[in-house]
Scaffold this motif. Structure first.
Motif, PDB file in Angstrom:
ATOM      1  N   SER A   1       2.523   9.203  -5.980  1.00  0.00           N
ATOM      2  CA  SER A   1       2.946  10.526  -5.818  1.00  0.00           C
ATOM      3  C   SER A   1       4.457  11.168  -6.579  1.00  0.00           C
ATOM      4  O   SER A   1       4.454  12.212  -6.979  1.00  0.00           O
ATOM      5  CB  SER A   1       3.290  10.731  -4.303  1.00  0.00           C
ATOM      6  OG  SER A   1       3.925  11.842  -3.894  1.00  0.00           O
TER       7      SER A   1
ATOM      8  N   LYS B   1       0.703  -1.256  -0.233  1.00  0.00           N
ATOM      9  CA  LYS B   1      -0.031   0.011   0.019  1.00  0.00           C
ATOM     10  C   LYS B   1       0.808   1.224   0.099  1.00  0.00           C
ATOM     11  O   LYS B   1       0.545   1.948  -0.655  1.00  0.00           O
ATOM     12  CB  LYS B   1      -0.886  -0.181   1.302  1.00  0.00           C
ATOM     13  CG  LYS B   1      -1.932   1.014   1.336  1.00  0.00           C
ATOM     14  CD  LYS B   1      -2.744   1.569   0.243  1.00  0.00           C
ATOM     15  CE  LYS B   1      -3.528   2.691   0.440  1.00  0.00           C
ATOM     16  NZ  LYS B   1      -4.466   3.072  -0.799  1.00  0.00           N
TER      17      LYS B   1
ATOM     18  N   ASP C   1       1.255   4.036  -3.251  1.00  0.00           N
ATOM     19  CA  ASP C   1       1.002   5.567  -2.808  1.00  0.00           C
ATOM     20  C   ASP C   1       2.042   6.500  -3.146  1.00  0.00           C
ATOM     21  O   ASP C   1       1.980   7.563  -3.820  1.00  0.00           O
ATOM     22  CB  ASP C   1       0.349   5.907  -1.506  1.00  0.00           C
ATOM     23  CG  ASP C   1      -0.908   5.125  -1.314  1.00  0.00           C
ATOM     24  OD1 ASP C   1      -1.624   4.877  -2.123  1.00  0.00           O
ATOM     25  OD2 ASP C   1      -1.330   4.962   0.175  1.00  0.00           O
TER      26      ASP C   1
END
Length: 326
Positions: A225, A217, A221
């Motif tokens: 980003s 996870k 992310d």
């Protein structure tokens, strides 16, 4: 705002004072017509002069310098909103980085601020030396000359009292021209330097992905980003390129030609004082070219290194590849 960012503060403050950025006041309407008229008289000189090759070469340098100065000023006024938008984007991105708790990013910001201050002050100092050279050269010349070769139709520029008046007029405009020309170059270089910081920051983030390689996870992310951040880098660099690519290309061609001419002039000058001043002109050209293209090349190298870090992730951590493409 930009007042808290030493990287661009001095340059934007000078351009704002002369009403080329953010403000629109009387200073713009005083300096632009006066400098534009000076450039007009310089063009008249180049078309009508019968002076020797040494005077033509020296005044060609002055003409290119002044023409670039007013060209930058008019373009900056015309594209005022675009310049303000790039500064706004830099401020936003700068403060986003400043919020980071990463010591590496903080060190990058401290270093780029130091470079920005040093560059702005150094360029202004070189400009001051050039102003002194412009003013002193006529005093060292064998014949009566002006700081910048110029002809006003119907007037003998070398007869008194017009000569003294025109000398003072030109020297009063010279510091104004310096404040129009040099902060612009320093501001663009500051944009490039910040692009380098953004690229190094992204490299650091990509390199740090290996620390969370086992946390699906978090790594997903972070990769998303990083992709968004890379898009911000691309948008920022493209915006800077859109502002200055044509200007600096023309300037590079003109100054490259004049550099050869000034080196020839160095051989034929009459005195050591004149030789020193010609050397100051040469140093000024080299400093302007180096300041831009040195850091532009550094930005190019740092952007290339981003792909190197991506390749590193691909081959050292194959399990990340699928997540990157997701």
């Amino acid at each position: 705002m930009f007042e808290d960012i030493p990287l661009i503060y001095m340059n934007v403050k000078i351009l704002k004072f002369w009403s080329f950025l953010y403000e629109k006041n009387w200073r713009r309407y005083v300096c632009l017509p006066a400098t534009t008229f000076l450039v007009f008289t310089q063009f008249m000189y180049m078309f009508k002069t019968k002076e020797g090759i040494d005077s033509i070469i020296r005044n060609s340098y002055m003409l290119v310098l002044w023409f670039n100065t007013i060209l930058r000023a008019y373009i900056m006024i015309y594209d005022n909103q675009k310049y303000q938008q790039v500064i706004h984007d830099l401020v936003e991105l700068f403060y986003n980085l400043k919020k980071s708790n990463d010591s590496y990013v903080k060190d990058l910001l401290l270093e780029v601020n130091r470079k920005g201050i040093l560059m702005a002050r150094g360029n202004l100092f070189l400009g001051l030396l050039t102003i002194i050279g412009f003013g002193v050269y006529p005093l060292l010349a064998v014949d009566r000359v002006l700081p910048f070769g110029s002809i006003i139709p119907g007037i003998d520029e070398y007869s008194s009292p017009f000569y003294e008046f025109w000398y003072i007029y030109q020297m009063c405009l010279t510091p104004i021209g310096c404040c129009m020309y040099i902060p612009y170059t320093s501001l663009i270089v500051s944009f490039i330097l910040f692009g380098v910081v953004m690229s190094k920051t992204l490299q650091h983030r990509l390199h740090s992905l290996k620390r969370i390689a086992n946390k699906s996870k978090l790594i997903h992310d972070e990769i998303v980003s990083c992709i968004k951040y890379q898009n911000r880098i691309i948008d920022f660099i493209e915006a800077v390129n859109g502002l200055c690519t044509i200007i600096f290309m023309l300037e590079f061609l003109a100054f490259g030609t004049l550099l050869c001419a000034l080196l020839f002039l160095l051989i034929i000058v009459d005195s050591s004082g004149q030789a020193i001043i010609v050397c100051a002109y040469i140093v000024m050209i080299l400093a302007q070219i180096l300041a831009i293209y040195w850091y532009a090349n550094e930005l190019r190298q740092e952007v290339k290194l981003i792909s190197v870090y991506c390749a590193y992730l691909r081959y050292s951590k194959p399990e990340l590849l699928f997540r990157i493409y997701l």
